[in-house]
Design an enzyme around this catalytic site. Structure first.
Site, PDB file in Angstrom:
ATOM      1  N   GLU A  58       6.478  47.657  27.853  1.00 16.30           N
ATOM      2  CA  GLU A  58       5.111  47.140  27.838  1.00 16.30           C
ATOM      3  C   GLU A  58       4.216  48.355  27.635  1.00 16.30           C
ATOM      4  O   GLU A  58       4.352  49.342  28.372  1.00 16.30           O
ATOM      5  CB  GLU A  58       4.748  46.465  29.174  1.00 16.30           C
ATOM      6  CG  GLU A  58       3.365  45.822  29.097  1.00 16.30           C
ATOM      7  CD  GLU A  58       2.840  45.323  30.438  1.00 16.30           C
ATOM      8  OE1 GLU A  58       3.440  45.636  31.476  1.00 16.30           O
ATOM      9  OE2 GLU A  58       1.814  44.622  30.430  1.00 16.30           O
ATOM     10  N   LYS A  75       6.136  52.997  36.742  1.00 15.17           N
ATOM     11  CA  LYS A  75       4.882  53.273  36.058  1.00 15.17           C
ATOM     12  C   LYS A  75       3.701  53.172  37.013  1.00 15.17           C
ATOM     13  O   LYS A  75       2.750  53.926  36.917  1.00 15.17           O
ATOM     14  CB  LYS A  75       4.702  52.309  34.882  1.00 15.17           C
ATOM     15  CG  LYS A  75       5.428  52.767  33.644  1.00 15.17           C
ATOM     16  CD  LYS A  75       5.024  51.968  32.436  1.00 15.17           C
ATOM     17  CE  LYS A  75       5.743  50.642  32.402  1.00 15.17           C
ATOM     18  NZ  LYS A  75       5.626  49.968  31.096  1.00 15.17           N
ATOM     19  N   ARG A 120      18.830  49.901  37.297  1.00 15.49           N
ATOM     20  CA  ARG A 120      17.918  50.874  36.735  1.00 15.49           C
ATOM     21  C   ARG A 120      18.185  52.219  37.383  1.00 15.49           C
ATOM     22  O   ARG A 120      18.837  52.319  38.422  1.00 15.49           O
ATOM     23  CB  ARG A 120      16.478  50.446  36.982  1.00 15.49           C
ATOM     24  CG  ARG A 120      16.091  50.451  38.459  1.00 15.49           C
ATOM     25  CD  ARG A 120      14.756  49.775  38.690  1.00 15.49           C
ATOM     26  NE  ARG A 120      13.734  50.333  37.825  1.00 15.49           N
ATOM     27  CZ  ARG A 120      12.595  49.710  37.518  1.00 15.49           C
ATOM     28  NH1 ARG A 120      12.366  48.503  38.007  1.00 15.49           N
ATOM     29  NH2 ARG A 120      11.711  50.267  36.749  1.00 15.49           N
TER      30      ARG A 120
END
Length: 576
Positions: A37, A281, A271
RNA sequence: UGGGACGUAGGCAAGCGGUAAGCCUCCGGAUUUUGGUUCCGGCAUGCGCAGGUUCGAAUCCUGCCGUCCCAGCCA
């Protein structure tokens, strides 16, 4: 990419599944995608995803698409798109001509939503945000915990006819209703044990200009609806994502099945978590906004841009990614493994230079007055093709303060009164004394004599000289600024904080030390911005873009392994 | 008192019923004009725990324990 990294001798669980899908004919070829994104810069965690997405495709002769997952106009920006593209390219992954945007699919997505409405599988809901939450039946505290058990209740608008829904949805699109006043929801099951299946919202009304579609749309699709269908539109066979989406998989499949589109398969893996840093983020953005670091590309940041500026080579990062493996276990990778990979790569590729971080004068008493000699030095002992260079030598040099001791600790074999040491590529010298500043007590000058028969550092009499230290000729010394970086966070897991504290409290206060007195040999002027070199016996350093013609700035990429520091520490702990 | 996943060494991670790979860290030692590099050697009688099946179990079964994720009209 097979040339870019060594392959392990086994298949990870994803590759096993992909191989199986090919074997059984479920898919004829492999197509993956990397779907960031554009609302922040890429970090090493994304690099792992990139490595998996591109790597799996490559290994099976397939392709990997780059797709901007931009369905939320509030946070996305073109600046991020450019930063993301630049970082992916730098890491060595190539999407060729396959750069896509979920925002390009808005029209198709809208049509698919209409299709679900017609099938009686989606409806326009007038419930507001609070009511949706309440009707979902999830917010029921039970002792200090939360119980998810109570089934939800159907919205009173759930049974509108397809015709009415179609009409309302169309009017949502053209802007007849206020933001938040209506949503389009999938009609699944309000009593489903998986909360995500309790009539998830597919579209919301948001009058916010989108960075790509402008004001064309005032309704935006949600991730759970947009993602599987974007995958299907692109013919993605394997949609690889992180573990937290595991619970979304039934929904992913529901949309694909009911929209009757290409059957992409979602597979989840863990992850990356890295010790002594944060990989989210949201937290990284906070560090930037609160000025805890100088920006997304601060060399202490675990962002790709930060690592690049720090001097980490892309090949070293890829090597790291290949070594951590792919699995479903929630794990914390030791940042030392990353540093090891960086050192290994740099050891063979970085040219050597001599620099002194904390200089002190060394005067050679028997050196001929005014004489300057240019000596040969090897650029990279690991790579003969890197050639040699010349370095000047005179009666006054700088050496590092740490390489001299008035009284040597145990096992110390650098300079101290009476001891001899080799000046790398220079001569063997014997320390004859030193001078202190009478008021501060600081050592100002060290005296020594050199042996003219040891030019280049060779000992013709075969004597053993234990210590070799680096030096810089005082006359030719180039002043540099050395920025010494350390882990951003003291704590191994920065997000684990006691009540009332934040992860800011775990920030290390010595993550950056600026050494402005440092000097280096004249050849450093040839080093280009962005190039990483080794300062012998100190570490690897990367010339920062902030360097000017009058002052070169060097970021310490990573130190060399320091066995002496360990020995010294051991003796300090329990001297014998 | 819901659902979904995961537990193999200090950290990653192979192992897929035949008797615990490899890497990082750590600890020894050799070589060395970087206390770097390189090279040798050491590091789980043990696979979350407890039972069961089997000639044989980290692998299969049962039960327990622990950890993570899910209460956005974020992705």
């Amino acid at each position: 990419m097979s040339e870019l990294v060594e392959k392990p001798e086994y298949l990870d669980f994803i590759r096993e599944a992909v191989a199986e899908d090919l074997r059984t004919g479920r898919y004829k070829e492999v197509r993956t995608r990397f779907p960031p994104e554009p609302n922040g810069w890429l970090h090493i965690g994304h690099a792992k995803a990139l490595f998996v997405d591109f790597g799996v495709a490559q290994d099976f002769g397939g392709k990997c698409n780059l797709r901007m997952d931009d369905t939320n106009p509030e946070k996305e920006d073109m600046e991020y798109v450019e930063a993301i593209k630049r970082d992916i390219k730098w890491l060595g992954f190539d999407w060729e001509d396959r750069l896509f945007f979920a925002s390009d699919y808005y029209e198709k997505l809208y049509e698919l939503a209409c299709k679900l409405i017609k099938k009686g599988l989606a409806y326009v809901d007038d419930l507001d945000e609070e009511q949706i939450k309440e009707f979902r039946g999830t917010n029921v505290p039970d002792k200090n915990n939360i119980t998810y058990t109570p089934p939800g209740r159907n919205s009173p608008w759930r049974d509108r006819s397809p015709e009415e829904n179609l009409d309302l949805f169309e009017r949502m699109r053209v802007g007849e209703f206020a933001d938040g006043s209506k949503t389009l929801r999938a009609k699944i099951d309000m009593a489903h044990p998986n909360l995500l299946m309790r009539d998830p919202v597919m579209y919301r009304i948001r009058r916010i200009p989108h960075y790509r579609t402008g004001t064309k749309w005032c309704i935006y699709p949600m991730y759970d609806f947009a993602h599987p269908l974007s995958d299907a539109i692109e013919g993605i066979t394997h949609s690889l994502c992180s573990l937290e989406y595991e619970i979304h998989r039934p929904l992913y499949e529901w949309f694909i099945q009911n929209c009757e589109v290409f059957p992409s398969r979602q597979i989840e893996f863990a992850r990356l978590n890295l010790s002594h840093t944060v990989l989210s983020k949201r937290w990284l953005l906070q560090l930037v906004r609160e000025k805890k670091v100088k920006g997304w590309d601060d060399p202490r940041m675990p962002t790709i841009a930060g690592m690049r500026r720090r001097g980490y080579p892309a090949a070293g990062i890829r090597d790291f990614l290949g070594r951590i493996g792919i699995a479903k276990t929630d794990s914390l990778v030791d940042i030392q493994l990353l540093e090891h990979c960086i050192r290994e790569e740099l050891n063979t590729h970085a040219n050597r230079y001599m620099a002194v971080i904390n200089p002190v004068k060394l005067v050679i008493e028997n050196w001929p007055e005014g004489k300057i000699e240019w000596l040969e030095a090897v650029n990279n002992p690991e790579d003969p093709s890197a050639g040699i260079r010349k370095i000047p030598f005179s009666s006054t040099l700088y050496i590092d303060r740490d390489d001299f001791r008035e009284v040597p600790p145990p096992k110390y074999y650098r300079l101290y009164p009476g001891n001899q040491v080799r000046l790398r590529y220079g001569y063997i010298v014997t320390c004859t004394g030193f001078e202190k500043n009478p008021t501060s007590g600081e050592i100002e000058k060290i005296r020594c004599v050199y042996d003219p028969n040891t030019r280049g550092g060779d000992a013709p009499d075969n004597r053993k000289v234990k210590g070799t230290i680096q030096w810089v000729c005082a006359i030719h010394a180039i002043p540099i600024e050395a920025r010494l970086y350390d882990h951003l966070f003291e704590a191994e897991r920065p997000m684990e904080v006691p009540e009332g504290k934040t992860f800011f409290d775990n920030l290390s206060d010595h993550s950056l030390t600026i050494e402005s007195r440092a000097v280096a040999e004249p050849a450093v002027v040839e080093i280009e911005k962005g190039q990483t070199v080794q300062f012998e016996r100190i570490g690897y350093f990367c010339k920062d873009p902030e360097s000017t013609s009058s002052l070169a700035v060097f970021n310490r990429t990573v130190t060399l392994r320091d066995t002496w520091a360990k020995i010294e520490k051991k003796f300090q702990e329990k001297p014998h």
